[in-house]
Design a protein around this motif. Structure first.
Motif, PDB file in Angstrom:
ATOM      1  N   MET A 145       0.854  -1.190   0.000  1.00  0.00           N
ATOM      2  CA  MET A 145       0.000   0.000   0.000  1.00  0.00           C
ATOM      3  C   MET A 145       0.884   1.232   0.000  1.00  0.00           C
ATOM      4  N   HIS A 146       0.625   2.106  -0.967  1.00  0.00           N
ATOM      5  CA  HIS A 146       1.435   3.314  -1.071  1.00  0.00           C
ATOM      6  C   HIS A 146       0.561   4.434  -1.615  1.00  0.00           C
ATOM      7  N   PHE A 147       0.505   5.540  -0.904  1.00  0.00           N
ATOM      8  CA  PHE A 147      -0.338   6.666  -1.287  1.00  0.00           C
ATOM      9  C   PHE A 147       0.518   7.794  -1.840  1.00  0.00           C
ATOM     10  N   GLN A 148       0.117   8.308  -3.003  1.00  0.00           N
ATOM     11  CA  GLN A 148       0.826   9.432  -3.620  1.00  0.00           C
ATOM     12  C   GLN A 148      -0.130  10.514  -4.097  1.00  0.00           C
ATOM     13  N   GLY A 149      -1.347  10.501  -3.559  1.00  0.00           N
ATOM     14  CA  GLY A 149      -2.369  11.417  -4.052  1.00  0.00           C
ATOM     15  C   GLY A 149      -3.198  10.744  -5.127  1.00  0.00           C
ATOM     16  N   THR A 150      -4.165  11.457  -5.656  1.00  0.00           N
ATOM     17  CA  THR A 150      -5.028  10.935  -6.727  1.00  0.00           C
ATOM     18  C   THR A 150      -5.189  12.007  -7.798  1.00  0.00           C
ATOM     19  N   ASP A 151      -5.925  11.654  -8.827  1.00  0.00           N
ATOM     20  CA  ASP A 151      -6.182  12.622  -9.891  1.00  0.00           C
ATOM     21  C   ASP A 151      -6.951  13.830  -9.372  1.00  0.00           C
ATOM     22  N   ALA A 152      -7.730  13.622  -8.313  1.00  0.00           N
ATOM     23  CA  ALA A 152      -8.563  14.701  -7.778  1.00  0.00           C
ATOM     24  C   ALA A 152      -7.997  15.331  -6.518  1.00  0.00           C
ATOM     25  N   TYR A 153      -6.848  14.837  -6.048  1.00  0.00           N
ATOM     26  CA  TYR A 153      -6.297  15.339  -4.779  1.00  0.00           C
ATOM     27  C   TYR A 153      -4.779  15.458  -4.912  1.00  0.00           C
ATOM     28  N   VAL A 154      -4.294  16.684  -4.837  1.00  0.00           N
ATOM     29  CA  VAL A 154      -2.856  16.933  -4.946  1.00  0.00           C
ATOM     30  C   VAL A 154      -2.235  16.807  -3.561  1.00  0.00           C
ATOM     31  N   ALA A 155      -1.441  15.790  -3.376  1.00  0.00           N
ATOM     32  CA  ALA A 155      -0.765  15.575  -2.099  1.00  0.00           C
ATOM     33  C   ALA A 155       0.697  15.972  -2.227  1.00  0.00           C
ATOM     34  N   THR A 156       1.172  16.815  -1.324  1.00  0.00           N
ATOM     35  CA  THR A 156       2.584  17.168  -1.325  1.00  0.00           C
ATOM     36  C   THR A 156       3.412  15.949  -0.933  1.00  0.00           C
ATOM     37  N   ARG A 157       4.711  16.025  -1.183  1.00  0.00           N
ATOM     38  CA  ARG A 157       5.583  14.913  -0.820  1.00  0.00           C
ATOM     39  C   ARG A 157       5.532  14.668   0.688  1.00  0.00           C
ATOM     40  N   GLU A 158       5.506  15.751   1.476  1.00  0.00           N
ATOM     41  CA  GLU A 158       5.482  15.611   2.934  1.00  0.00           C
ATOM     42  C   GLU A 158       4.222  14.898   3.401  1.00  0.00           C
ATOM     43  N   LEU A 159       3.080  15.225   2.785  1.00  0.00           N
ATOM     44  CA  LEU A 159       1.827  14.581   3.175  1.00  0.00           C
ATOM     45  C   LEU A 159       1.825  13.112   2.785  1.00  0.00           C
ATOM     46  N   SER A 160       2.305  12.800   1.590  1.00  0.00           N
ATOM     47  CA  SER A 160       2.375  11.405   1.154  1.00  0.00           C
ATOM     48  C   SER A 160       3.265  10.587   2.077  1.00  0.00           C
ATOM     49  N   VAL A 161       4.398  11.167   2.468  1.00  0.00           N
ATOM     50  CA  VAL A 161       5.312  10.476   3.388  1.00  0.00           C
ATOM     51  C   VAL A 161       4.613  10.203   4.717  1.00  0.00           C
ATOM     52  N   ALA A 162       3.859  11.182   5.216  1.00  0.00           N
ATOM     53  CA  ALA A 162       3.162  11.030   6.494  1.00  0.00           C
ATOM     54  C   ALA A 162       2.121   9.913   6.427  1.00  0.00           C
ATOM     55  N   VAL A 163       1.325   9.896   5.355  1.00  0.00           N
ATOM     56  CA  VAL A 163       0.307   8.857   5.209  1.00  0.00           C
ATOM     57  C   VAL A 163       0.951   7.480   5.174  1.00  0.00           C
ATOM     58  N   ASN A 164       1.980   7.335   4.373  1.00  0.00           N
ATOM     59  CA  ASN A 164       2.621   6.030   4.230  1.00  0.00           C
ATOM     60  C   ASN A 164       3.370   5.606   5.493  1.00  0.00           C
ATOM     61  N   ALA A 165       3.914   6.582   6.219  1.00  0.00           N
ATOM     62  CA  ALA A 165       4.589   6.259   7.482  1.00  0.00           C
ATOM     63  C   ALA A 165       3.587   5.751   8.510  1.00  0.00           C
ATOM     64  N   ALA A 166       2.426   6.388   8.593  1.00  0.00           N
ATOM     65  CA  ALA A 166       1.397   5.952   9.534  1.00  0.00           C
ATOM     66  C   ALA A 166       0.910   4.544   9.198  1.00  0.00           C
ATOM     67  N   ILE A 167       0.763   4.254   7.903  1.00  0.00           N
ATOM     68  CA  ILE A 167       0.347   2.915   7.484  1.00  0.00           C
ATOM     69  C   ILE A 167       1.414   1.894   7.869  1.00  0.00           C
ATOM     70  N   GLN A 168       2.682   2.235   7.634  1.00  0.00           N
ATOM     71  CA  GLN A 168       3.774   1.323   7.946  1.00  0.00           C
ATOM     72  C   GLN A 168       3.873   1.056   9.446  1.00  0.00           C
ATOM     73  N   LEU A 169       3.708   2.104  10.243  1.00  0.00           N
ATOM     74  CA  LEU A 169       3.802   1.964  11.698  1.00  0.00           C
ATOM     75  C   LEU A 169       2.529   1.400  12.315  1.00  0.00           C
ATOM     76  N   GLN A 170       1.461   1.339  11.527  1.00  0.00           N
ATOM     77  CA  GLN A 170       0.144   0.901  12.022  1.00  0.00           C
ATOM     78  C   GLN A 170      -0.309   1.781  13.183  1.00  0.00           C
ATOM     79  N   LYS A 171      -0.149   3.100  12.972  1.00  0.00           N
ATOM     80  CA  LYS A 171      -0.592   4.078  13.960  1.00  0.00           C
ATOM     81  C   LYS A 171      -1.607   5.015  13.317  1.00  0.00           C
ATOM     82  N   PRO A 172      -2.510   5.585  14.131  1.00  0.00           N
ATOM     83  CA  PRO A 172      -3.426   6.589  13.579  1.00  0.00           C
ATOM     84  C   PRO A 172      -2.641   7.789  13.054  1.00  0.00           C
ATOM     85  N   LEU A 173      -3.121   8.366  11.963  1.00  0.00           N
ATOM     86  CA  LEU A 173      -2.521   9.571  11.412  1.00  0.00           C
ATOM     87  C   LEU A 173      -3.342  10.762  11.890  1.00  0.00           C
ATOM     88  N   LEU A 174      -2.738  11.619  12.703  1.00  0.00           N
ATOM     89  CA  LEU A 174      -3.397  12.820  13.200  1.00  0.00           C
ATOM     90  C   LEU A 174      -3.043  13.978  12.277  1.00  0.00           C
TER      91      LEU A 174
END
Length: 277
Positions: free
Chosen positions: A1-30
């Motif tokens: 699982m890897h999130f990089q944004g979608t066609d309808a949502y522009v995600a910055t590199r920092e945001l993508s890193v945060a989402v993927n880090a939370a998934i990897q750590l299995q922690k809630p993303l605040l």
């Protein structure tokens, strides 16, 4: 699982890193950030990008943590008992599952959005500590433990209305969505208005960021308000030259009500424009 944004949502590199880090750590993303920066929408786009079911729990000032688990309808059971209705002994008939329970029992990992957690009572986050940490809770009426079949991807948003408890924060991966810089904002506008003329885009962004730079504003316009404003400009056929002429004439931009939401800010901007600022 890897999130990089979608066609309808522009995600910055920092945001993508945060989402993927939370998934990897299995922690809630605040997620925190100014209103209108796409905090809530993020959960919808993560679910879409990863092809996962989404469960949304919109928190209000009266919301209790128990509502996210389940609610027991004792009144209905008592009424059915008094009327002699069948099935009174079946406790599950009187259990209303909350969003956590629904996310726990899916056959695949889901995305769970807990939206605007800071609207609730200060004890609300603490009341969810064990359930979010252990991914299980006990249902006393059914006398059984409800455990997650698959750990959901939990996304929690906050508008910083209240400070969240340290014990809760320790269990989360945190990311603050900074207000988009002009280049990122241009990409966001492109997603919504791919046919917007380049000159109008440049001028509209210049006007928008000029308004945001006014220090004394009570509420600066957000990304979502910019999108609404540009939509109105396009509908009315406003051009780059029209906006330039208004600036030369020291008049406020059209449809200012899409950007500024109170009379003090509107009057302030009008006064500054009249002075040529």
């Amino acid at each position: 699982m890897h999130f990089q944004g979608t066609d309808a949502y522009v995600a910055t590199r920092e945001l993508s890193v945060a989402v993927n880090a939370a998934i990897q750590l299995q922690k809630p993303l605040l997620i925190k950030g100014e209103p209108g920066t796409g905090k809530t929408l993020l959960a919808f786009e993560v679910a879409k990008a990863l092809n996962k079911p989404l469960y949304t729990w919109h928190v209000k000032s009266t919301t209790s943590a128990q509502q996210g688990l389940y609610e027991y309808d004792a009144v209905s059971r008592l009424r059915d008992s008094q009327l002699g209705n069948e099935g009174v002994g079946d406790m599950e008939r009187y259990i209303k599952k909350g969003k956590l329970w629904e996310a726990f029992e899916t056959d695949e990992s889901a995305v769970l959005l807990i939206d605007e957690i800071d609207k609730a009572d200060i004890e609300f986050p603490n009341d969810l500590l064990q359930e979010i940490d252990r991914m299980e809770f006990y249902c006393y009426e059914l006398r059984r433990t409800i455990s997650a079949k698959h750990r959901p991807i939990v996304i929690i948003t906050s508008n910083n209305e209240k400070e969240l408890p340290d014990a809760f924060l320790r269990r989360c991966f945190f990311h603050y969505i900074r207000f988009p810089e002009r280049e990122t904002m241009q990409r966001i506008v492109d997603v919504h208005f791919p046919n917007l003329p380049g000159e109008l885009m440049t001028k509209a962004l210049s006007v928008f960021y000029g308004i945001r730079d006014v220090k004394a504003l009570k509420k600066r316009p957000s990304t979502s308000e910019l999108i609404d404003w540009i939509q109105l400009l396009m509908h009315a056929g406003v051009t780059h030259d029209d906006l330039t002429d208004l600036e030369v004439l020291r008049e406020v931009p059209p449809y200012l009500g899409a950007l500024l939401k109170n009379e003090q800010d509107s009057e302030l901007l009008a006064a500054l424009r009249a002075k040529g600022r």
